[in-house]
Design a protein around this motif. Structure first.
Motif, PDB file in Angstrom:
ATOM      1  N   LEU A  24       0.817  -1.218   0.000  1.00  0.00           N
ATOM      2  CA  LEU A  24       0.000   0.000   0.000  1.00  0.00           C
ATOM      3  C   LEU A  24       0.849   1.266   0.000  1.00  0.00           C
ATOM      4  O   LEU A  24       0.574   2.216  -0.731  1.00  0.00           O
ATOM      5  CB  LEU A  24      -0.923   0.022   1.227  1.00  0.00           C
ATOM      6  CG  LEU A  24      -2.029  -1.011   1.286  1.00  0.00           C
ATOM      7  CD1 LEU A  24      -2.697  -0.977   2.654  1.00  0.00           C
ATOM      8  CD2 LEU A  24      -3.041  -0.758   0.197  1.00  0.00           C
ATOM      9  N   VAL A  25       1.887   1.277   0.828  1.00  0.00           N
ATOM     10  CA  VAL A  25       2.655   2.494   1.059  1.00  0.00           C
ATOM     11  C   VAL A  25       3.642   2.783  -0.076  1.00  0.00           C
ATOM     12  O   VAL A  25       3.780   3.936  -0.500  1.00  0.00           O
ATOM     13  CB  VAL A  25       3.375   2.422   2.424  1.00  0.00           C
ATOM     14  CG1 VAL A  25       4.333   3.580   2.612  1.00  0.00           C
ATOM     15  CG2 VAL A  25       2.344   2.390   3.551  1.00  0.00           C
ATOM     16  N   GLN A  26       4.324   1.773  -0.596  1.00  0.00           N
ATOM     17  CA  GLN A  26       5.334   2.007  -1.621  1.00  0.00           C
ATOM     18  C   GLN A  26       4.767   2.615  -2.911  1.00  0.00           C
ATOM     19  O   GLN A  26       5.361   3.558  -3.444  1.00  0.00           O
ATOM     20  CB  GLN A  26       6.121   0.720  -1.921  1.00  0.00           C
ATOM     21  CG  GLN A  26       7.024   0.289  -0.780  1.00  0.00           C
ATOM     22  CD  GLN A  26       8.001   1.364  -0.375  1.00  0.00           C
ATOM     23  OE1 GLN A  26       8.624   2.004  -1.213  1.00  0.00           O
ATOM     24  NE2 GLN A  26       8.140   1.574   0.936  1.00  0.00           N
ATOM     25  N   PRO A  27       3.637   2.132  -3.431  1.00  0.00           N
ATOM     26  CA  PRO A  27       3.070   2.797  -4.614  1.00  0.00           C
ATOM     27  C   PRO A  27       2.671   4.246  -4.341  1.00  0.00           C
ATOM     28  O   PRO A  27       2.843   5.118  -5.198  1.00  0.00           O
ATOM     29  CB  PRO A  27       1.855   1.954  -4.968  1.00  0.00           C
ATOM     30  CG  PRO A  27       2.110   0.625  -4.363  1.00  0.00           C
ATOM     31  CD  PRO A  27       2.921   0.897  -3.127  1.00  0.00           C
ATOM     32  N   LEU A  28       2.162   4.516  -3.156  1.00  0.00           N
ATOM     33  CA  LEU A  28       1.802   5.878  -2.773  1.00  0.00           C
ATOM     34  C   LEU A  28       3.043   6.773  -2.786  1.00  0.00           C
ATOM     35  O   LEU A  28       3.032   7.871  -3.356  1.00  0.00           O
ATOM     36  CB  LEU A  28       1.153   5.877  -1.394  1.00  0.00           C
ATOM     37  CG  LEU A  28       0.890   7.224  -0.742  1.00  0.00           C
ATOM     38  CD1 LEU A  28      -0.083   8.038  -1.579  1.00  0.00           C
ATOM     39  CD2 LEU A  28       0.366   7.038   0.664  1.00  0.00           C
ATOM     40  N   ILE A  29       4.123   6.309  -2.204  1.00  0.00           N
ATOM     41  CA  ILE A  29       5.368   7.071  -2.166  1.00  0.00           C
ATOM     42  C   ILE A  29       5.894   7.313  -3.580  1.00  0.00           C
ATOM     43  O   ILE A  29       6.275   8.429  -3.929  1.00  0.00           O
ATOM     44  CB  ILE A  29       6.414   6.350  -1.282  1.00  0.00           C
ATOM     45  CG1 ILE A  29       6.016   6.458   0.190  1.00  0.00           C
ATOM     46  CG2 ILE A  29       7.814   6.910  -1.507  1.00  0.00           C
ATOM     47  CD1 ILE A  29       6.877   5.653   1.130  1.00  0.00           C
ATOM     48  N   ARG A  30       5.915   6.262  -4.407  1.00  0.00           N
ATOM     49  CA  ARG A  30       6.408   6.415  -5.781  1.00  0.00           C
ATOM     50  C   ARG A  30       5.587   7.425  -6.579  1.00  0.00           C
ATOM     51  O   ARG A  30       6.136   8.258  -7.304  1.00  0.00           O
ATOM     52  CB  ARG A  30       6.395   5.063  -6.498  1.00  0.00           C
ATOM     53  CG  ARG A  30       7.587   4.190  -6.194  1.00  0.00           C
ATOM     54  CD  ARG A  30       7.685   3.032  -7.151  1.00  0.00           C
ATOM     55  NE  ARG A  30       6.494   2.195  -7.185  1.00  0.00           N
ATOM     56  CZ  ARG A  30       6.256   1.164  -6.373  1.00  0.00           C
ATOM     57  NH1 ARG A  30       7.133   0.845  -5.453  1.00  0.00           N
ATOM     58  NH2 ARG A  30       5.157   0.469  -6.476  1.00  0.00           N
ATOM     59  N   GLN A  31       4.279   7.358  -6.450  1.00  0.00           N
ATOM     60  CA  GLN A  31       3.421   8.274  -7.208  1.00  0.00           C
ATOM     61  C   GLN A  31       3.577   9.720  -6.740  1.00  0.00           C
ATOM     62  O   GLN A  31       3.564  10.643  -7.549  1.00  0.00           O
ATOM     63  CB  GLN A  31       1.967   7.829  -7.132  1.00  0.00           C
ATOM     64  CG  GLN A  31       1.716   6.574  -7.947  1.00  0.00           C
ATOM     65  CD  GLN A  31       0.260   6.183  -7.951  1.00  0.00           C
ATOM     66  OE1 GLN A  31      -0.614   7.038  -7.979  1.00  0.00           O
ATOM     67  NE2 GLN A  31      -0.006   4.883  -7.927  1.00  0.00           N
ATOM     68  N   LEU A  32       3.713   9.915  -5.431  1.00  0.00           N
ATOM     69  CA  LEU A  32       3.943  11.271  -4.924  1.00  0.00           C
ATOM     70  C   LEU A  32       5.259  11.837  -5.452  1.00  0.00           C
ATOM     71  O   LEU A  32       5.317  12.985  -5.893  1.00  0.00           O
ATOM     72  CB  LEU A  32       3.945  11.278  -3.396  1.00  0.00           C
ATOM     73  CG  LEU A  32       2.589  11.204  -2.719  1.00  0.00           C
ATOM     74  CD1 LEU A  32       2.745  10.866  -1.240  1.00  0.00           C
ATOM     75  CD2 LEU A  32       1.831  12.512  -2.891  1.00  0.00           C
ATOM     76  N   ARG A  33       6.313  11.016  -5.423  1.00  0.00           N
ATOM     77  CA  ARG A  33       7.617  11.469  -5.923  1.00  0.00           C
ATOM     78  C   ARG A  33       7.549  11.845  -7.398  1.00  0.00           C
ATOM     79  O   ARG A  33       8.063  12.885  -7.805  1.00  0.00           O
ATOM     80  CB  ARG A  33       8.663  10.378  -5.740  1.00  0.00           C
ATOM     81  CG  ARG A  33       9.174  10.236  -4.348  1.00  0.00           C
ATOM     82  CD  ARG A  33      10.201   9.135  -4.283  1.00  0.00           C
ATOM     83  NE  ARG A  33      10.637   8.930  -2.918  1.00  0.00           N
ATOM     84  CZ  ARG A  33      11.130   7.786  -2.468  1.00  0.00           C
ATOM     85  NH1 ARG A  33      11.260   6.752  -3.270  1.00  0.00           N
ATOM     86  NH2 ARG A  33      11.492   7.683  -1.212  1.00  0.00           N
ATOM     87  N   SER A  34       6.946  10.990  -8.198  1.00  0.00           N
ATOM     88  CA  SER A  34       6.957  11.240  -9.645  1.00  0.00           C
ATOM     89  C   SER A  34       6.005  12.361 -10.048  1.00  0.00           C
ATOM     90  O   SER A  34       6.306  13.144 -10.944  1.00  0.00           O
ATOM     91  CB  SER A  34       6.621   9.959 -10.407  1.00  0.00           C
ATOM     92  OG  SER A  34       5.279   9.574 -10.180  1.00  0.00           O
ATOM     93  N   ARG A  35       4.870  12.465  -9.394  1.00  0.00           N
ATOM     94  CA  ARG A  35       3.880  13.476  -9.786  1.00  0.00           C
ATOM     95  C   ARG A  35       4.273  14.883  -9.343  1.00  0.00           C
ATOM     96  O   ARG A  35       4.052  15.848 -10.066  1.00  0.00           O
ATOM     97  CB  ARG A  35       2.519  13.119  -9.195  1.00  0.00           C
ATOM     98  CG  ARG A  35       1.426  14.095  -9.596  1.00  0.00           C
ATOM     99  CD  ARG A  35       0.091  13.604  -9.147  1.00  0.00           C
ATOM    100  NE  ARG A  35      -0.252  12.403  -9.859  1.00  0.00           N
ATOM    101  CZ  ARG A  35      -1.327  12.261 -10.628  1.00  0.00           C
ATOM    102  NH1 ARG A  35      -2.143  13.273 -10.780  1.00  0.00           N
ATOM    103  NH2 ARG A  35      -1.571  11.130 -11.218  1.00  0.00           N
ATOM    104  N   PHE A  36       4.853  15.013  -8.146  1.00  0.00           N
ATOM    105  CA  PHE A  36       5.110  16.337  -7.581  1.00  0.00           C
ATOM    106  C   PHE A  36       6.592  16.690  -7.453  1.00  0.00           C
ATOM    107  O   PHE A  36       6.913  17.800  -7.029  1.00  0.00           O
ATOM    108  CB  PHE A  36       4.445  16.455  -6.203  1.00  0.00           C
ATOM    109  CG  PHE A  36       2.953  16.309  -6.252  1.00  0.00           C
ATOM    110  CD1 PHE A  36       2.160  17.345  -6.706  1.00  0.00           C
ATOM    111  CD2 PHE A  36       2.342  15.124  -5.866  1.00  0.00           C
ATOM    112  CE1 PHE A  36       0.787  17.207  -6.761  1.00  0.00           C
ATOM    113  CE2 PHE A  36       0.972  14.980  -5.914  1.00  0.00           C
ATOM    114  CZ  PHE A  36       0.189  16.027  -6.368  1.00  0.00           C
TER     115      PHE A  36
END
Length: 96
Positions: A24-36
């Motif tokens: 759950l947490v790793q995809p959230l972290i990856r998406q935040l990094r790449s999007r913002f």
């Protein structure tokens, strides 16, 4: 120069293991990094499988821009369809 920090306390109500938490947490972290284009890490509660604490930071030449970026990241987590519940959050903007 201004530094912004967002700390998110997340509940993972449907989770039953540390492996499930990581999924759950790793995809959230990856998406935040790449999007913002911000720095993101799990900073506390690493051994707890029902909660996670995510730290997000950014640097900007304007306090307003840093605050807007962190609020957009918060809205992304809230509305992004992730299986997490935001228990609490804290935003801090500092002049560096």
């Amino acid at each position: 120069m201004h530094s912004g920090i967002l700390r998110l306390w997340l509940d993972l109500p449907e989770n039953t293991s540390l492996k499930g938490k990581r999924q759950l947490v790793q995809p959230l972290i990856r998406q935040l990094r790449s999007r913002f284009n911000i720095s993101v890490a799990e900073v506390e509660e690493m051994d707890s499988w029902k909660t996670a604490v995510i730290g997000i930071s950014c640097i900007s030449n304007s306090a307003i821009v840093a605050d807007q970026l962190l609020n957009k990241a918060l809205a992304f987590v809230t509305d992004g369809g992730f299986d997490v519940v935001i228990r609490d959050f804290e935003i801090e903007i500092m002049a560096v």
